[in-house]
Scaffold this active site. Structure first.
Site, PDB file in Angstrom:
ATOM      1  N   ASP A  89      -9.634  -1.773  -4.191  1.00 15.81           N
ATOM      2  CA  ASP A  89     -10.537  -0.677  -4.215  1.00 15.81           C
ATOM      3  C   ASP A  89     -10.061   1.206  -4.221  1.00 15.81           C
ATOM      4  OD1 ASP A  89      -8.296  -1.677  -2.411  1.00 15.81           O
ATOM      5  OD2 ASP A  89      -8.888   0.223  -0.800  1.00 15.81           O
ATOM      6  N   GLU A  90     -10.668   2.083  -3.958  1.00 20.22           N
ATOM      7  CA  GLU A  90     -10.446   3.299  -3.920  1.00 20.22           C
ATOM      8  C   GLU A  90      -9.449   3.571  -5.172  1.00 20.22           C
ATOM      9  OE1 GLU A  90     -11.417   4.618   0.422  1.00 20.22           O
ATOM     10  OE2 GLU A  90      -9.165   3.595   0.135  1.00 20.22           O
ATOM     11  N   GLU A 105      -2.991   2.928   9.568  1.00 18.84           N
ATOM     12  CA  GLU A 105      -2.553   4.748   9.740  1.00 18.84           C
ATOM     13  C   GLU A 105      -2.248   5.299  10.724  1.00 18.84           C
ATOM     14  OE1 GLU A 105      -4.855   3.302   7.263  1.00 18.84           O
ATOM     15  OE2 GLU A 105      -5.570   4.299   5.918  1.00 18.84           O
ATOM     16  N   ASP A 128       0.699  -1.468  -0.305  1.00 20.21           N
ATOM     17  CA  ASP A 128       0.587   0.348   0.049  1.00 20.21           C
ATOM     18  C   ASP A 128       0.668   1.053   0.232  1.00 20.21           C
ATOM     19  OD1 ASP A 128      -1.944   1.517   0.352  1.00 20.21           O
ATOM     20  OD2 ASP A 128      -3.248   0.167   1.097  1.00 20.21           O
ATOM     21  N   HIS A 176      -3.665   2.319  -3.916  1.00 23.60           N
ATOM     22  CA  HIS A 176      -3.131   2.041  -2.962  1.00 23.60           C
ATOM     23  C   HIS A 176      -2.005   1.510  -3.592  1.00 23.60           C
ATOM     24  CE1 HIS A 176      -5.479   2.890  -0.010  1.00 23.60           C
ATOM     25  NE2 HIS A 176      -6.919   2.572  -1.485  1.00 23.60           N
TER      26      HIS A 176
HETATM   27  C1  ACM Z   1     -10.396  -0.188   2.251  1.00 19.96           C
HETATM   28  O1  ACM Z   1     -11.478   0.484   3.129  1.00 19.96           O
HETATM   29  N1  ACM Z   1     -10.439   0.410   1.544  1.00 19.96           N
HETATM   30  C2  ACM Z   1     -10.427  -1.223   1.535  1.00 19.96           C
END
Ligand code: ACM
Ligand code: ZN
Length: 754
Positions: free
Chosen positions: A324-325, A467, A192, A269
């Protein structure tokens, strides 16, 4: 060796299995075990625990070798004995009915000894875990029969080792614990933006540079620009796992029947890998994008090389590929990505992402593996064999399941372990909302699910995003005890879950973990409450509870602070008008935590009609943020500490601008709503609240305009009452207008009119 099960017990076992399968209630028996077993049949008498504890095992050579390799870590000191051993373990095909076979076990304790029977080594392992918890701190065991098997085949914990790096020892420590709670998956989030953590032959920069940074703290580092440095930089923070590290973790997990699922994030990511291989981004420059370029064939060569290594190292059938994202911004402006969209006839950038996921899936399928992806992989068309990990909601997973795909439930509003677990004002900084132990434990699937959809929901998982978790101790603090609730949700059939019983067991388990040197959250020191509104009898039932057990709750209703001499809470309050409560936990004479100050009003707006102005309507994209819908602010139900608990109504980008019709003209003297602020997920107090009254619904008079208090606005987390109080005025209509600042969320739970 003699079969350890008498014919009576075998018949009993089969009957119990049938009962469990039919969802029949069982007798109210509880054992001090997490997760609670499905079926417990007490018998008369007790069994003394001898010393030494001997065991015999009837199972394959390989299974026995694995068991012997694990036993030094088992809480009870077991020694191998003969046929007359105290504990006899049998693993044999056909020992349990098919419905229990995969991971189930039968545990029989009578006056002669203990027998564990299972059809698989995993089942026997789980029987041993139950025995260890039953025997903890005891010199004798109750005679009983337990027949047990999990509700879901997938019961996982996710560890983010990118944002902060955690040693292999830390990872193994958590595997040991989750296995004790009969969880069987570790989702290892290896890559990530915070750092790449897996050594990959041929790509040395990933671990020479993209795994190292200064300073260590992720938030500080990312706010300072998020640049990597080389491993040999003085004071560099970070780390990665070598092949030998991975193999050690995998073997440790295997002996505990935990499958380790590696995650390699794509296409988003990915800023850490683009920092060192910028040619894989759309811009060609480092530190410009978190998404890889999907128009570039080199991107696919890179991930195929990485996945070759992942497949070589990890036996897991599933490989998690993220998904994701991913922002579409750079793909929109990139000639290579746009050419790919044209040439492949893709449906825009969503189609481009889906193209990548499907192509990677095909690559892994050809190697005999299947993919898991976060629920965004539903956008643009789901890859044919993909399993969906549903994090934004439960609905996305159900949607995937209704399409015939398997789904794993990790909804952020229940199972994200980076969220606060208690009153944020008492906790270290965390991400956004609050998932208390009770919230986590309360998760269930909707009972309207059709069986052919439900069978595709294969399990649940807690996610530990890091984080806000800079140290291993802090990781344990966030994981435990909430993961115990996830273990019980994943294992125990819903009709056997019991909040009060879980509360008692979790207190014991937290103390045990502390004795082992772990750092669990020692359970909330705050009084917790719930309210039930009885519209027919125009009252609210207010109940108090606590995570701690045993504990006293003492309270006052006269505005004074509770003391050790204040009345002891024993039963719910019934509020027909207003109750001003102060309550606190006491351990003997010692007060704990903060005083709960709670005002409960059965007020004039409850059950009345509310209408929203077009630019004052609540947010509807997420069910939890609607507080149940149109009556959410006039239903008498107050929210807890989390905006996602289903009682807080969200507004974004609109103001809150609503008018309540009280049904008749009546005197009012107070109109108030509580607003929440939690800055990290962009939840802010309104800039100002205006309250108006009208007798005819046409002409409104401004009763008061209240700006947010600046000292509250400066706080990271705040709960502030805003509205109007004054001399009584006649009104039938009350307009409540909370002014939003752009692009932020407003949350409130009730407009109280008195
Ligand atoms: C996530 O929390 N972006 C999977
Ligand atoms: Zn591109």
């Amino acid at each position: 060796m003699r079969n350890p099960f008498t014919r009576r017990n075998l018949l009993l076992t089969a009957a119990l299995a049938l009962l469990a399968a039919c969802d029949a209630p069982r007798t109210a028996v509880e054992v001090e075990v997490i997760p609670q077993p499905q079926s417990i049949t007490p018998a008369r008498g007790t069994l003394l625990l001898p010393s030494p504890l001997t065991f015999s095992a009837s199972m394959s050579q390989q299974d026995l070798a694995d068991l012997l390799a694990y036993l030094p870590a088992y809480p009870l000191p077991l020694q191998q004995g003969g046929d007359d051993a105290f504990l006899r373990i049998t693993v044999s095909d056909g020992l349990l009915p098919d419905s229990l076979a995969a991971e189930g076990y039968c545990l029989d304790i009578d006056r002669r000894g203990v027998r564990i029977g299972a059809a698989t080594p995993a089942g026997a392992f789980y029987g041993l875990q139950t025995l260890a918890q039953l025997a903890r701190g005891k010199t004798e065991l109750p005679c009983l029969t337990i027949t047990d098997a999990p509700r879901f085949p997938y019961r996982g914990l996710h560890l983010d080792v990118s944002r902060h790096f955690f040693s292999k020892e830390h990872v193994m420590r958590q595997i040991d614990r989750i296995a004790a709670y009969k969880m069987n998956r570790l989702h290892w989030h290896l890559t990530d933006g915070g750092g790449w953590r897996l050594e990959i032959p041929g790509y040395p920069e990933l671990t020479r540079v993209a795994a190292w940074r200064k300073p260590a703290n992720y938030l500080e580092w990312s706010r300072g620009g998020g640049r990597f440095c080389s491993q040999d930089t003085e004071g560099a923070y970070g780390g990665y796992y070598t092949e030998a590290d991975v193999r050690e973790v995998l073997e440790y997990a295997r002996l505990r029947h935990v499958t380790v699922i590696p995650e390699i994030e794509m296409p988003g990511h990915s800023s850490e890998l683009l920092a060192v291989y910028p040619q894989l981004s759309c811009t060609g420059k480092p530190y410009t994008s978190g998404e890889v370029c999907i128009g570039n064939e080199e991107t696919f060569r890179f991930f195929e090389d990485v996945l070759d290594e992942v497949v070589r190292l990890f036996p897991s059938h599933y490989i998690h590929i993220g998904g994701d994202e991913a922002s579409r911004r750079h793909w929109r402006a990139c000639p290579k990505c746009q050419r790919r969209i044209r040439e492949e006839g893709l449906d825009g950038e969503d189609g481009l992402q889906a193209y990548m996921i499907a192509r990677i899936e095909k690559y892994l399928n050809a190697k005999g593996r299947d993919i898991i992806g976060w629920d965004e992989i539903l956008q643009g068309g789901l890859a044919p064999n993909a399993t969906v990990m549903s994090w934004r909601s439960t609905e996305a997973g159900i949607h995937a399941a209704s399409m015939g795909h398997d789904a794993i439930m990790t909804p952020e509003d229940y199972f994200y372990l980076d969220r606060y677990q208690d009153d944020p004002e008492t906790q270290p900084l965390a991400f956004g909302s609050t998932n208390t132990l009770a919230t986590v434990y309360s998760f269930d699937l909707p009972d309207t699910l059709r069986p052919e959809v439900e069978k595709h929901i294969i399990g649940v998982q807690g996610n530990t995003w890091a984080e806000y978790i800079p140290t291993p101790e802090h990781a344990e603090y966030m994981i435990y005890p909430r993961v115990m609730a996830i273990a019980e949700v994943g294992w125990t059939q819903p009709q056997h879950k019991d909040t009060e019983s879980f509360r008692r067991r979790v207190n014991r388990e937290v103390r045990y973990m502390q004795s082992l040197g772990y750092h669990p959250f020692p359970l909330s020191e705050q009084v917790q409450y719930s309210q039930e509104v009885d519209y027919d009898n125009r009252c609210i039932h207010l109940s108090l509870t606590s995570e701690r057990y045993p504990i006293d709750i003492r309270y006052t209703t006269d505005g004074t602070e509770p003391t050790p001499a204040s009345p002891l809470y024993t039963q719910p309050f019934t509020v027909t008008d207003s109750l001003i409560l102060a309550a606190r936990l006491f351990e003997g004479d010692k007060p704990l935590g903060k005083v709960l100050h709670l005002r409960t009003d059965y007020h004039k707006a409850i059950g009345q009609t509310i209408t929203y102005a077009p630019r004052g309507h609540y947010y509807i994209a997420k069910a939890a943020y609607t507080a149940g819908g149109i009556y959410g602010l006039v239903d008498g139900k107050r929210g807890g500490k989390s905006y996602a608990d289903g009682y807080w109504q969200g507004f974004c980008p609109n103001d809150l601008d609503a008018t309540i019709d009280l049904g008749q003209v009546t005197d009012i003297h107070r109109v108030m709503a509580c607003f929440m602020q939690v800055k990290s997920p962009n939840v802010f107090l309104p800039a100002r609240v205006d309250v108006y009254a009208s007798v005819d619904g046409k002409e409104f008079t401004l009763l008061g305009s209240t700006p947010r208090p600046e000292e509250e606005a400066a706080k990271e987390v705040a709960y502030v009452d805003l509205g109007w109080t004054g001399a009584p005025v006649p009104a039938r209509y009350v307009r409540f207008h909370a002014v939003q600042e752009k692009g932020q969320f407003l949350f409130t739970d009730e407009i109280v009119v008195q």
